[in-house]
Every structure is written in structure tokens, then in C-alpha cells.
Design an enzyme around this catalytic site. Structure first.
Site, short mmCIF file in Angstrom:
data_model
loop_
_atom_site.label_atom_id
_atom_site.label_comp_id
_atom_site.label_asym_id
_atom_site.label_seq_id
_atom_site.Cartn_x
_atom_site.Cartn_y
_atom_site.Cartn_z
N GLN A 90 0.97 -1.09 0.13
CA GLN A 90 0.08 -0.12 -0.10
C GLN A 90 0.72 1.36 -0.15
O GLN A 90 0.29 2.38 -0.11
CB GLN A 90 -0.82 0.10 1.09
CG GLN A 90 -1.92 -1.09 1.39
CD GLN A 90 -2.52 -1.18 2.68
OE1 GLN A 90 -2.66 -2.13 3.46
NE2 GLN A 90 -3.26 -0.03 3.08
N ARG A 112 -5.00 7.09 17.83
CA ARG A 112 -6.48 7.22 17.03
C ARG A 112 -7.34 6.45 17.83
O ARG A 112 -8.68 6.74 17.56
CB ARG A 112 -6.20 6.77 15.46
CG ARG A 112 -7.31 6.95 14.82
CD ARG A 112 -7.52 6.54 13.14
NE ARG A 112 -6.56 7.49 12.45
CZ ARG A 112 -7.45 8.11 11.64
NH1 ARG A 112 -8.69 8.34 11.65
NH2 ARG A 112 -6.74 9.04 11.03
N PHE A 124 -7.45 1.75 12.06
CA PHE A 124 -6.25 2.11 12.47
C PHE A 124 -6.26 2.80 13.96
O PHE A 124 -5.98 3.63 14.40
CB PHE A 124 -5.70 3.34 11.68
CG PHE A 124 -4.41 3.43 11.73
CD1 PHE A 124 -3.30 3.03 11.23
CD2 PHE A 124 -3.87 4.65 12.52
CE1 PHE A 124 -1.93 2.92 11.15
CE2 PHE A 124 -2.42 4.73 12.46
CZ PHE A 124 -1.35 4.01 11.84
N ALA A 164 -5.83 5.45 5.69
CA ALA A 164 -6.40 6.32 6.47
C ALA A 164 -7.72 6.74 5.63
O ALA A 164 -8.39 8.06 5.66
CB ALA A 164 -5.72 7.34 6.63
N GLU A 166 -12.77 3.11 5.78
CA GLU A 166 -12.75 2.47 7.09
C GLU A 166 -14.05 2.63 8.00
O GLU A 166 -14.36 1.92 8.70
CB GLU A 166 -11.61 3.18 7.78
CG GLU A 166 -10.06 2.84 7.42
CD GLU A 166 -9.01 3.74 7.73
OE1 GLU A 166 -8.10 3.08 8.40
OE2 GLU A 166 -9.38 4.93 7.97
#
Length: 764
Positions: free
Chosen positions: A198, A311, A345, A518, A719
């Protein structure tokens, strides 16, 4: 325009016919060598001796490398330079690479690696959260603490107070395509690397560093991945560096792919967490003050653990205003695989913590859990409500909160009230099968919390026949990023999607890219591509306007044509006009997310450009004799802004939900007392199958554009839907609560065994 159309994935036919080419499918030159790591079988110890004579002598073996054979710094870490490619003196987990076998076939390399005689003197291994706390083994000197408001006063003055703890396990990425890399040595010491990653720029950087050459001498190319989910953000470094080093030594192409069990044993997982809470609230369930403590098991190397834990803290509020709050986060170092990025994440762990609190409050007060959630929501966008705040625990103003509308519409469309009563009626008349229903929302921040990563570049060419070639820094892992960005390009030029071709992500074409992570792939790369396209479009407009004797502002691009009052040509003809007039038809584009400022030490600032929202209602049934359970129905209403591609976005929402539900139900990682991962194959690790999806699965998109200036007013969708799977866990808890008077205290993952144990706790 091409945007907003539900077009199929650009490689859908290739996927279903098996023609899509992945790293392991690339035809390799004659003489390509194959690599396998020799792994530690001790969780923590000192390497006493390594006898590789039998490995060297094995059939097909060309070379064997240890740390002593590496020409430059022995490091594949994405952050702290604490992760050697090959162990140096000490091993830190079962599965750590100690040596590297280079052979003429994958089988020969794998067979030879088993012949090594490695003697390791064991050292005490830190495996659990308790072990780490006792040894004070952590990645920061002390816990990270963020707070806001007068918590002691709030806790003392509130009418009700409740405390509890929830454990949540890690998760294996289980991408269908495993980790893989291919390195091709070039003239002059250059290296071309094909990697299933990625983050092509990180691969380029780590390979250049390992070989002691500039980044311009390394090119990394990624056509596609067969899944990533964060597991290919940093975990591909080791394979790419190993292949490049071996290719440099042998001057032959070198290839490496992990077998599934090696992949699961070597690579990092989702961080498992323990979250304790102490909450004070009023009769309506509105939170007056709350204290969270997060314990994060990070594994043996830092990897991305600090921003993951950050996070989790950033999402400890989820959708709820917390007037007085303290969040303490312990980042613990253990002798297990180095936990790494995984979809969300850290956000899902933080969200699950507060959702558990909301359910516990509702159970304590005997209130509808939806009502408790709604009374704690942030103030709605554009409205003032003195009882509901707008400021997050880290000081960011929530100006785009839309969960009130989403919640009300979903409750109506899913017929929540009647179904909740039907569940209660069922449970009153059935002893052995109990049903449960639950609602959960999500408010998820979109942007990298490391601010400088919020940038992207693109390269666009228009050829004289009107065809368009597009390249950007994002990687395609099945999520449909290439298709979405191609739709952006087609819309900027007013042409059909068929006119646009996106080629493999390549560090030679777009440099210094961020990871596709993200949930930022479409946001960042879409804007960069739009900037490049607009530059070329304006040049074409100027050239055409000059040829026609009109103003460039009168030139329009639509439906495959370029027009002005009383004039019209095809886009291809307009490109030809620009070409013969020596106008450049190539441009780069660049974008950086605006208005971001974040201080992670203080826990203050604006780490996110905007929030994406969604909500889910899930209904389940459990067998009280065995703990076995099924998801009966799920209804989702999710915020994708003005969707770039509704079909792809709905697919992402469905997949995210199922993966999130899998994390909290069937996917259990088990280590034994010696640090061996026992669930390292499909036979022992249970991901959701097609039969595990909800029997009734209704997914709809919230139809309001993003108030922020994103690409075509869309929102990220990678996400946020993952956390909607929390509703399945809460529904199981609701079903267990029907078995007895006590709060069920269900832990995650809620396997059949855990559901059965929770039933016992509810009854006792």
C-alpha cells in the site's frame, strides 16, 4: 458526468475470470531465484549459534544470508529503526526471521530452511498485558494522557456512576493475496521492485537505504493487490528489501512470497486492547464525566503503534459529547508479532469502548440504548442545542454532525420499534433460542494524523487521439480507487470513462506519495488528478478558443465534445488542435489537505478535515445451550457524501461491516504460553464466509454532500463502515442479557464459547 454513476470496478471481469495479474503472476525472467526466511521458534532469547552448513548444501540453494551479510543498516521498520530484517544476536518473537535462503525454487528454499541448526538460549518472554505492566515494558516512558474539563467534580456530582472493563482481541488481515515481492536488477546498480504494498514510496525508500543507493535508483511498481486492509502498509518492507539485497548479490531476479502459515506467523495483526471505564451520568443517561484507560498490546517493535493508539484515543468519544473526560493510553511492548495498521487504525477499538459504555448505562437505567445514545450525541450541524456540545476531547469543533437525521431515518426504515418489541415477545416465549437487536453509530475522522502525509500527486497525459493516460500515487487493493479516480478524470474532460486508462502505481511517475490508507485514497488522489486534468483542459480551451476566435471562458467540455457558441468538435479533435498548435497535453497535479493542525503530545488541534457518519441496526439469534449464533438481519444507512460511485461505495460498506463483525465474533487469535501463534491457518482462524453475512442485508447511502471542499463533495468510505459491525456485537450482548438479570459483560471476540460464558454471567 462520469462521477456519481454506479459503474462496475475497472478490473471486475479480470477478477472473476482469474486474468487479473498480481505480483506472483508476473512472468519472471529465466534464472529467477526464490527466497524464504528461516524463523525463530523462541519468543525471546539470545542466539547462541547458527549452523547453516546443511542449508548451504541443500539442493537448489544459491545463497544464504544472515545479518552479518547485509551491506548497510539492517532495518525494515516504518518508524523507529527498531526492526531488523534479520535478527541480530537476540530474537523477540516466534516467527522472527533469522536467516534468508535463496534458491532456484520456492519449494527448494522452503525445504532447505528447515535444515538449519539454530541454538537459542531462552530469556523471559513478555506475552500478555499483565506481563508488560509488571515489567513496565512499553514504547513510551509512561502512558499518554489527554484530558478536558473538571473530571473529579463531574464524577462527584453526578447521580449515577458505573465502571467496567472490556477486552477486545486482535485480528488477522487475511488478504486473499499474501505478501509478495519481485526484484529485478538493472544496469548501473539500479533496482526495479514489484511489491504487493500500500506504500510504494516506503518500499522505494527502504530498498534504497538497504542497498546504499539514492531513491532515484529504485523504482517500485504496484499494479494491484489482492486485499490489503492496512496489512500491506509496512509489512511488505521485509520481502522487498530481502529480494533487492539478494538480487544485488546474485545479479539475478529474486522473488519472495509467504505461504499462508508463514504470512500469519511473521506479520503483524490488529492491536488487541483492554479498555477500562469509569462513567458518571444522570437519569437520562447523559454522560457528566468519564475516564478511560486503554492498554494496547503492540508487539515487539514499534511499527505504527503510537499513531494507532493515538487514533483509539481520538475516537474514544465516537459520536458523543463528553463534557469532562480523561483518556490514559499505555502502549505495551511484548514478545509477539509487531501489531500494525488495520482498517480503522485503532479507531474501532476506541469506538467499541464508548459503545460498551452506552449499552452499560442503558442496562443500568432500564432505558432504550438508542435513547441513551441520542441524548449524548454532539449538537447537529448548523443548530444550537445548549444541552449538547460541539467540542471533542482534543479540542476540535464538530461542525458537520449529521447523525440525528441518519438515526431517525434508519430507525424508521428498519422498523426498529416494532422489531424491538417482536424480539422481546420472542424471548418471553422461547427458553433456548434468544434474539437480540442493537443500534450503533459511527463518527469517524478522515485524514492522516501525521499531517505531512495528507498530500498526493498525479500525472495526466492526453494523447493526440483524445485518449487519456492517468497515473497517481494511490494503490488499488480491490477497493475501486482506480475506477473512482478515472471517473474524476473523465468528468473533468467531459468524456466517457472508456477514454481514460489508469496504469500501475509507479514511483518513477509520481514521487513521494503517502500510503493508500486512512480512507484517504479517493480524497487525496482524486483532488490531485482533478488539478492535473484542469490544467490540461484549460490549455485545450485556450488553444480551441484562439482557433475559433472566441473567449476561452465560452469553451465547454461535455458528452465527449468541446463546444463554444456555434462551434463544436469532438474531444479528440480538440486535442489534435492543441497538439498541432504545440500546446502541452501533459501535466502533474498536486493536492494537500487544508486546515489541519495536530499536537499529539498535548492531544490538541484539528487532526481531521471532516467526519464521516453512519449507523447500523443488527438482529441476531443465539443458542443458549451452545453459544452458537447467527446474524439474521442488518440495516445500514451510511454517509458517503455525494458518492463518486454508489455501487462501489455500497460494496465497501457491506465488506467493512462483515469484516468488523468478524473481528468481534469469530476471528480469535490464540497464542500459547510460549508465544506460539496457534491460529495460523484457515483451519484454526475463522474469518466470516459468505454464509455468515446477514440473511437480510439492507444498505443505503445518506444523500447529502460533504460540506467540506472534497472531490465532488464526496466522503471517504474505506474505514468508517468497519465500525458498523459493532452493532452485531451489541446485538449478541442484548440477546445474552435476555438470559438473566445481570449485565452480560460480553467480551470480544464473542465466539460461541464466550457467548456461552456470558450467558452464565448474566444468570449468576
Amino acid at each position: 458526468m462520469s462521477v456519481a454513476k454506479p459503474l462496475p470496478h475497472d478490473a471486475a471481469k479480470l477478477h472473476v475470470t482469474g486474468a487479473a495479474r498480481y505480483v506472483d503472476d508476473i512472468p519472471t525472467p529465466q534464472g529467477t531465484l526464490h527466497l524464504v526466511f528461516g524463523l525463530s521458534d523462541v519468543a525471546h532469547g539470545t542466539i547462541k549459534s547458527v549452523d547453516l552448513s546443511k542449508v548451504h548444501a541443500a539442493g537448489g540453494v544459491v545463497d544464504v544470508l544472515t545479518a552479518d551479510d547485509l551491506p548497510f543498516e539492517n532495518d525494515v521498520s516504518p518508524s523507529a529503526h527498531d526492526e531488523p530484517l534479520l535478527a541480530e544476536g537476540t530474537v523477540h518473537y516466534v516467527g522472527q526471521p533469522i536467516f534468508l535462503v535463496v534458491a532456484t525454487s520456492h519449494f527448494a528454499a522452503r525445504k532447505a530452511a528447515q535444515l538449519a541448526e539454530v541454538e537459542i538460549d531462552p530469556l523471559p518472554a513478555i506475552l500478555t498485558i499483565e506481563d508488560a505492566l509488571e515489567a513496565d515494558s512499553r514504547f513510551e516512558e509512561g502512558p499518554r494522557i489527554w484530558s478536558r474539563g473538571d473530571l473529579p467534580k463531574a464524577m462527584k456530582s453526578a447521580k449515577h456512576r458505573l465502571s467496567g472493563t472490556i477486552d477486545m482481541g486482535g485480528q488477522e488481515h487475511f488478504y486473499l493475496e499474501g505478501q509478495a515481492a519481485l526484484a529485478l536488477p538493472q544496469e548501473g546498480g539500479d533496482m526495479v521492485v514489484h511489491s504487493s504494498t500500500q506504500h510504494p514510496t516506503e518500499i522505494q525508500h527502504k530498498v534504497a537505504h538497504a542497498l546504499g543507493i539514492p531513491m532515484h535508483a529504485v523504482r517500485c511498481e504496484v499494479r494491484r493487490m489482492g486485499g490489503g486492509f492496512g496489512g500491506k502498509e509496512s509489512q511488505g518492507n521485509a520481502l522487498a528489501v530481502a529480494c533487492a539485497l539478494a538480487a544485488h548479490r546474485t545479479q539475478r531476479p529474486c522473488k519472495m512470497r509467504y505461504d499462508r502459515d508463514d504470512d500469519m506467523i511473521i506479520t503483524g495483526k490488529r492491536h488487541d486492547f483492554r479498555i477500562a471505564y469509569d462513567v458518571a451520568f444522570d437519569d437520562a443517561g447523559q454522560v457528566q464525566g468519564i475516564e478511560f484507560t486503554h492498554w494496547t498490546r503492540c508487539g515487539w517493535a514499534m511499527d505504527l503503534s503510537l499513531p494507532v493508539a493515538d487514533r483509539a484515543m481520538l475516537h474514544a468519544d465516537n459520536a458523543y459529547f463528553l463534557p469532562a473526560v480523561k483518556i490514559t493510553s499505555h502502549r505495551l511492548k511484548t514478545n509477539t508479532q509487531s501489531a500494525t495498521a488495520f482498517r480503522g487504525f485503532g479507531g474501532p477499538q476506541g469506538v467499541l469502548g464508548i459503545e460498551r459504555v452506552m449499552d452499560a448505562i442503558a442496562h443500568e437505567l432500564g432505558l432504550d440504548p438508542v435513547a441513551v445514545r441520542k441524548v449524548n450525541y454532539y449538537a447537529p450541524m448548523g443548530k444550537t442545542d445548549p444541552s449538547r456540545g460541539t467540542t471533542t476531547p482534543y479540542g476540535m469543533e464538530v461542525t458537520d454532525f449529521i447523525l440525528d437525521g441518519i438515526t431517525d431515518r434508519l430507525l424508521t426504515s428498519a422498523n426498529y420499534g416494532k422489531r424491538k418489541q417482536a424480539v422481546a415477545d420472542w424471548n418471553a416465549t422461547h427458553d433456548y433460542l434468544k434474539r437480540g437487536i442493537a443500534f450503533s453509530p459511527v463518527k469517524f475522522g478522515i485524514s492522516f494524523t501525521l499531517t505531512h502525509l495528507n498530500q498526493a500527486g498525479a500525472l495526466v497525459h492526453v494523447y493526440q487521439d483524445g485518449s487519456i493516460h492517468l497515473n497517481h500515487g494511490g494503490t488499488e487493493m480491490g477497493q475501486g480507487l482506480f475506477q473512482k479516480v478515472a471517473q474524476v478524470a473523465a468528468s473533468r474532460f467531459g468524456v466517457s470513462i472508456d477514454a481514460v486508462k489508469i496504469t500501475a502505481t509507479d514511483t518513477d511517475k509520481v514521487p513521494n506519495t503517502s500510503a493508500t490508507a486512512a480512507s484517504s485514497g479517493s480524497d487525496l488522489n482524486g483532488m490531485a488528478v482533478a488539478a492535473a486534468c484542469d490544467t490540461i483542459r484549460d490549455r485545450i480551451a485556450e488553444a480551441v478558443a484562439k482557433a475559433w476566435g472566441v473567449s476561452a471562458s465560452d469553451v465547454q467540455f461535455k458528452d465527449g465534445n468541446v463546444t463554444a457558441p456555434s462551434q463544436s468538435v469532438t474531444f479528440a479533435e480538440a486535442a489534435q488542435i492543441a497538439y498541432v498548435n504545440r500546446v502541452s497535453l501533459s501535466s502533474t497535479g498536486f493536492y494537500k489537505t487544508p486546515d489541519l493542525a495536530w499536537d499529539r503530545i498535548k492531544g490538541e488541534g484539528r487532526p481531521f478535515f471532516y467526519f464521516a457518519h453512519g449507523a447500523a441496526i443488527t438482529e441476531v439469534v443465539i443458542d443458549t445451550l451452545t453459544g452458537e449464533n447467527r446474524i439474521l438481519r442488518t440495516d445500514i444507512l451510511h454517509d458517503a457524501g455525494a458518492s463518486l460511485n454508489p455501487a462501489i461505495d455500497i460494496g465497501q460498506i457491506e465488506g467493512g461491516y462483515v469484516q468488523g463483525a468478524g473481528w468481534l465474533t469469530t476471528e480469535e487469535l490464540v497464542w500459547d504460553g510460549k508465544g506460539n501463534l496457534r491460529t495460523h491457518a484457515p483451519s484454526t482462524y475463522k474469518i466470516p464466509a459468505a454464509s455468515d453475512r446477514p440473511q437480510v442485508f439492507n444498505v443505503a447511502l445518506w444523500d447529502e454532500p460533504n460540506p467540506e471542499q472534497t472531490i465532488y463533495k464526496s466522503k471517504a468510505v474505506g474505514e468508517p463502515p468497519f465500525m458498523l459491525g459493532i452493532s452485531a456485537f451489541l446485538a449478541l450482548s442484548n440477546a445474552v442479557a435476555a438470559c438473566g438479570p445481570n449485565y452480560p459483560d460480553l467480551q470480544a471476540p464473542a465466539t460461541a464459547e464466550e457467548v456461552l460464558a456470558a450467558i452464565g454471567r448474566a444468570r449468576s
